[in-house]
Design a protein around this motif. Structure first.
Motif, PDB file in Angstrom:
ATOM      1  N   GLN A  21       0.826  -1.199   0.000  1.00 26.64           N
ATOM      2  CA  GLN A  21       0.000   0.000   0.000  1.00 26.64           C
ATOM      3  C   GLN A  21       0.868   1.261   0.000  1.00 26.64           C
ATOM      4  OE1 GLN A  21      -2.551   0.362   3.410  1.00 26.64           O
ATOM      5  NE2 GLN A  21      -3.845   1.882   2.422  1.00 26.64           N
ATOM      6  N   ILE A  22       1.944   1.263   0.769  1.00 24.13           N
ATOM      7  CA  ILE A  22       2.854   2.412   0.782  1.00 24.13           C
ATOM      8  C   ILE A  22       3.494   2.590  -0.592  1.00 24.13           C
ATOM      9  CG2 ILE A  22       5.032   3.281   1.739  1.00 24.13           C
ATOM     10  CD1 ILE A  22       4.167   1.999   4.420  1.00 24.13           C
ATOM     11  N   ALA A  23       3.886   1.475  -1.224  1.00 25.02           N
ATOM     12  CA  ALA A  23       4.487   1.550  -2.554  1.00 25.02           C
ATOM     13  C   ALA A  23       3.490   2.096  -3.572  1.00 25.02           C
ATOM     14  CB  ALA A  23       4.985   0.175  -2.979  1.00 25.02           C
ATOM     15  N   LEU A  24       2.240   1.656  -3.505  1.00 25.93           N
ATOM     16  CA  LEU A  24       1.213   2.175  -4.429  1.00 25.93           C
ATOM     17  C   LEU A  24       0.956   3.663  -4.195  1.00 25.93           C
ATOM     18  CD1 LEU A  24      -1.351  -0.764  -4.477  1.00 25.93           C
ATOM     19  CD2 LEU A  24       0.075   0.023  -6.360  1.00 25.93           C
ATOM     20  N   THR A  25       0.936   4.056  -2.930  1.00 26.05           N
ATOM     21  CA  THR A  25       0.748   5.475  -2.613  1.00 26.05           C
ATOM     22  C   THR A  25       1.904   6.298  -3.146  1.00 26.05           C
ATOM     23  OG1 THR A  25      -0.450   4.850  -0.611  1.00 26.05           O
ATOM     24  CG2 THR A  25       0.336   7.114  -0.741  1.00 26.05           C
ATOM     25  N   TYR A  26       3.112   5.779  -3.013  1.00 24.31           N
ATOM     26  CA  TYR A  26       4.286   6.483  -3.532  1.00 24.31           C
ATOM     27  C   TYR A  26       4.195   6.640  -5.049  1.00 24.31           C
ATOM     28  CZ  TYR A  26       9.074   7.577  -4.759  1.00 24.31           C
ATOM     29  OH  TYR A  26      10.183   8.178  -5.276  1.00 24.31           O
ATOM     30  N   LYS A  27       3.814   5.567  -5.748  1.00 24.19           N
ATOM     31  CA  LYS A  27       3.690   5.634  -7.211  1.00 24.19           C
ATOM     32  C   LYS A  27       2.627   6.634  -7.636  1.00 24.19           C
ATOM     33  CE  LYS A  27       5.251   0.924  -8.034  1.00 24.19           C
ATOM     34  NZ  LYS A  27       4.816  -0.439  -8.385  1.00 24.19           N
ATOM     35  N   MET A  28       1.486   6.636  -6.906  1.00 23.70           N
ATOM     36  CA  MET A  28       0.418   7.578  -7.228  1.00 23.70           C
ATOM     37  C   MET A  28       0.878   9.017  -7.005  1.00 23.70           C
ATOM     38  SD  MET A  28      -2.213   9.644  -5.641  1.00 23.70           S
ATOM     39  CE  MET A  28      -2.012   9.109  -3.992  1.00 23.70           C
ATOM     40  N   THR A  29       1.594   9.238  -5.919  1.00 26.38           N
ATOM     41  CA  THR A  29       2.068  10.578  -5.608  1.00 26.38           C
ATOM     42  C   THR A  29       3.140  11.005  -6.595  1.00 26.38           C
ATOM     43  OG1 THR A  29       1.630  10.130  -3.288  1.00 26.38           O
ATOM     44  CG2 THR A  29       3.012  12.019  -3.772  1.00 26.38           C
ATOM     45  N   ARG A  30       3.965  10.074  -7.008  1.00 26.76           N
ATOM     46  CA  ARG A  30       5.064  10.375  -7.927  1.00 26.76           C
ATOM     47  C   ARG A  30       4.541  10.887  -9.268  1.00 26.76           C
ATOM     48  NH1 ARG A  30      10.929   9.543  -7.897  1.00 26.76           N
ATOM     49  NH2 ARG A  30      11.420  10.012 -10.026  1.00 26.76           N
ATOM     50  N   ARG A  31       3.334  10.439  -9.666  1.00 24.41           N
ATOM     51  CA  ARG A  31       2.759  10.898 -10.932  1.00 24.41           C
ATOM     52  C   ARG A  31       2.521  12.397 -10.946  1.00 24.41           C
ATOM     53  NH1 ARG A  31      -1.950   7.301 -10.877  1.00 24.41           N
ATOM     54  NH2 ARG A  31      -0.882   5.442 -10.205  1.00 24.41           N
ATOM     55  N   THR A  32       2.120  12.960  -9.829  1.00 24.52           N
ATOM     56  CA  THR A  32       1.827  14.393  -9.785  1.00 24.52           C
ATOM     57  C   THR A  32       2.923  15.202  -9.111  1.00 24.52           C
ATOM     58  OG1 THR A  32       0.593  14.134  -7.732  1.00 24.52           O
ATOM     59  CG2 THR A  32      -0.662  14.039  -9.776  1.00 24.52           C
ATOM     60  N   ASP A  33       3.736  14.553  -8.271  1.00 30.79           N
ATOM     61  CA  ASP A  33       4.794  15.243  -7.527  1.00 30.79           C
ATOM     62  C   ASP A  33       6.100  14.492  -7.775  1.00 30.79           C
ATOM     63  OD1 ASP A  33       6.335  16.687  -5.786  1.00 30.79           O
ATOM     64  OD2 ASP A  33       5.224  16.150  -3.986  1.00 30.79           O
ATOM     65  N   SER A  34       6.821  14.877  -8.827  1.00 36.00           N
ATOM     66  CA  SER A  34       8.004  14.118  -9.236  1.00 36.00           C
ATOM     67  C   SER A  34       9.163  14.219  -8.254  1.00 36.00           C
ATOM     68  CB  SER A  34       8.463  14.581 -10.619  1.00 36.00           C
ATOM     69  OG  SER A  34       8.808  15.954 -10.582  1.00 36.00           O
ATOM     70  N   LYS A  35       9.164  15.206  -7.374  1.00 29.31           N
ATOM     71  CA  LYS A  35      10.266  15.386  -6.436  1.00 29.31           C
ATOM     72  C   LYS A  35      10.000  14.775  -5.060  1.00 29.31           C
ATOM     73  CE  LYS A  35      11.839  19.531  -8.690  1.00 29.31           C
ATOM     74  NZ  LYS A  35      12.204  20.922  -8.578  1.00 29.31           N
ATOM     75  N   ILE A  36       8.991  13.935  -4.944  1.00 26.65           N
ATOM     76  CA  ILE A  36       8.609  13.385  -3.641  1.00 26.65           C
ATOM     77  C   ILE A  36       9.738  12.584  -3.004  1.00 26.65           C
ATOM     78  CG2 ILE A  36       7.486  11.368  -4.666  1.00 26.65           C
ATOM     79  CD1 ILE A  36       6.257  13.034  -1.512  1.00 26.65           C
ATOM     80  N   GLY A  37      10.446  11.787  -3.788  1.00 27.58           N
ATOM     81  CA  GLY A  37      11.534  10.980  -3.242  1.00 27.58           C
ATOM     82  C   GLY A  37      12.664  11.838  -2.691  1.00 27.58           C
ATOM     83  N   LEU A  38      13.049  12.859  -3.449  1.00 28.49           N
ATOM     84  CA  LEU A  38      14.129  13.745  -3.003  1.00 28.49           C
ATOM     85  C   LEU A  38      13.735  14.536  -1.763  1.00 28.49           C
ATOM     86  CD1 LEU A  38      15.363  15.109  -6.449  1.00 28.49           C
ATOM     87  CD2 LEU A  38      16.492  13.441  -4.974  1.00 28.49           C
ATOM     88  N   VAL A  39      12.507  15.009  -1.732  1.00 23.73           N
ATOM     89  CA  VAL A  39      12.045  15.810  -0.594  1.00 23.73           C
ATOM     90  C   VAL A  39      11.997  14.964   0.672  1.00 23.73           C
ATOM     91  CG1 VAL A  39      10.075  17.073   0.340  1.00 23.73           C
ATOM     92  CG2 VAL A  39      10.788  17.467  -2.006  1.00 23.73           C
ATOM     93  N   VAL A  40      11.420  13.762   0.582  1.00 23.02           N
ATOM     94  CA  VAL A  40      11.309  12.895   1.752  1.00 23.02           C
ATOM     95  C   VAL A  40      12.697  12.465   2.238  1.00 23.02           C
ATOM     96  CG1 VAL A  40      10.472  10.645   2.547  1.00 23.02           C
ATOM     97  CG2 VAL A  40       8.976  12.130   1.238  1.00 23.02           C
ATOM     98  N   ALA A  41      13.584  12.105   1.307  1.00 24.51           N
ATOM     99  CA  ALA A  41      14.948  11.725   1.695  1.00 24.51           C
ATOM    100  C   ALA A  41      15.685  12.913   2.318  1.00 24.51           C
ATOM    101  CB  ALA A  41      15.707  11.198   0.484  1.00 24.51           C
ATOM    102  N   GLY A  42      15.500  14.092   1.741  1.00 24.35           N
ATOM    103  CA  GLY A  42      16.143  15.283   2.296  1.00 24.35           C
ATOM    104  C   GLY A  42      15.681  15.593   3.705  1.00 24.35           C
ATOM    105  N   VAL A  43      14.402  15.468   3.945  1.00 28.73           N
ATOM    106  CA  VAL A  43      13.866  15.708   5.289  1.00 28.73           C
ATOM    107  C   VAL A  43      14.469  14.717   6.281  1.00 28.73           C
ATOM    108  CG1 VAL A  43      11.768  15.505   6.684  1.00 28.73           C
ATOM    109  CG2 VAL A  43      11.736  16.827   4.584  1.00 28.73           C
ATOM    110  N   GLY A  44      14.551  13.460   5.888  1.00 25.53           N
ATOM    111  CA  GLY A  44      15.121  12.447   6.769  1.00 25.53           C
ATOM    112  C   GLY A  44      16.592  12.694   7.065  1.00 25.53           C
ATOM    113  N   ILE A  45      17.358  13.007   6.037  1.00 23.85           N
ATOM    114  CA  ILE A  45      18.793  13.231   6.218  1.00 23.85           C
ATOM    115  C   ILE A  45      19.057  14.465   7.065  1.00 23.85           C
ATOM    116  CG2 ILE A  45      20.915  13.859   4.978  1.00 23.85           C
ATOM    117  CD1 ILE A  45      19.903  11.967   2.723  1.00 23.85           C
TER     118      ILE A  45
END
Length: 178
Positions: A21-45
């Protein structure tokens, strides 16, 4: 012994379903927000780095490193959830039934009933009842929706006399709520 094996199997299946479910949510979000991975990783780091730096400064890097890891995961989950929700609402905008989905998210003392009135053109009126009174939320063509709202207000006036009835038309035009 057999019960324990069954519950362990159910827990692993539940975790696999949650990860899917998390993976599907990520894929759905990635379609409209292409920088989601970078933003989430940046916040964590950044969160982990700040707390680890404070740990080195005060002489307790292990304790604050562990705390930093936990808070980084929490911050990443919060940022991911907010951006995913924004992406989901962005994809729903303009779709029939989007107002009902938003009304269902209100909660806190409001009871919503989707599609209390509808016509052939799929213009819909939803009802939310709470302490402020009755709120009728209409979506569709503003000219056609006004007659649906008037009919629903008349029904509400017969049932509840002293309760205020408010009406809202969803849309992007003048006098409508986005």
């Amino acid at each position: 012994m057999a019960r324990k094996a069954k519950t362990e199997g159910a827990d692993s299946a539940e975790n696999a379903g949650r990860l899917k479910q998390i993976a599907l949510t990520y894929k759905m979000t990635r379609r409209t927000d292409s920088k989601i991975g970078l933003v989430v990783a940046g916040v964590g780091i950044v969160t982990f780095g700040v707390l680890l730096g404070i740990g080195f400064a005060i002489g307790h890097p292990v304790y604050l490193g562990i705390l930093g890891f936990v808070l980084a995961v929490l911050a990443m989950a919060i940022v991911f959830g907010r951006r995913a929700e924004r992406a989901a609402f962005g994809q729903m905008e303009g779709q029939p039934g989007a107002a009902a989905a938003v009304l269902d998210r209100i909660g806190r003392g409001w009871t919503t009933t989707p599609a209390v009135a509808m016509n052939r053109s799929q213009d819909v009126v939803h009802r939310a009842v709470g302490k402020a009174g009755i709120v009728l939320v209409a979506e569709g063509n503003p000219n056609r929706v006004k007659s649906l709202l008037a009919a629903e207000k008349k029904k509400m006036a017969r049932i509840v006399v002293d309760v205020p009835v408010h009406d809202i038309i969803v849309g992007n035009d003048e006098g409508q709520v986005p």
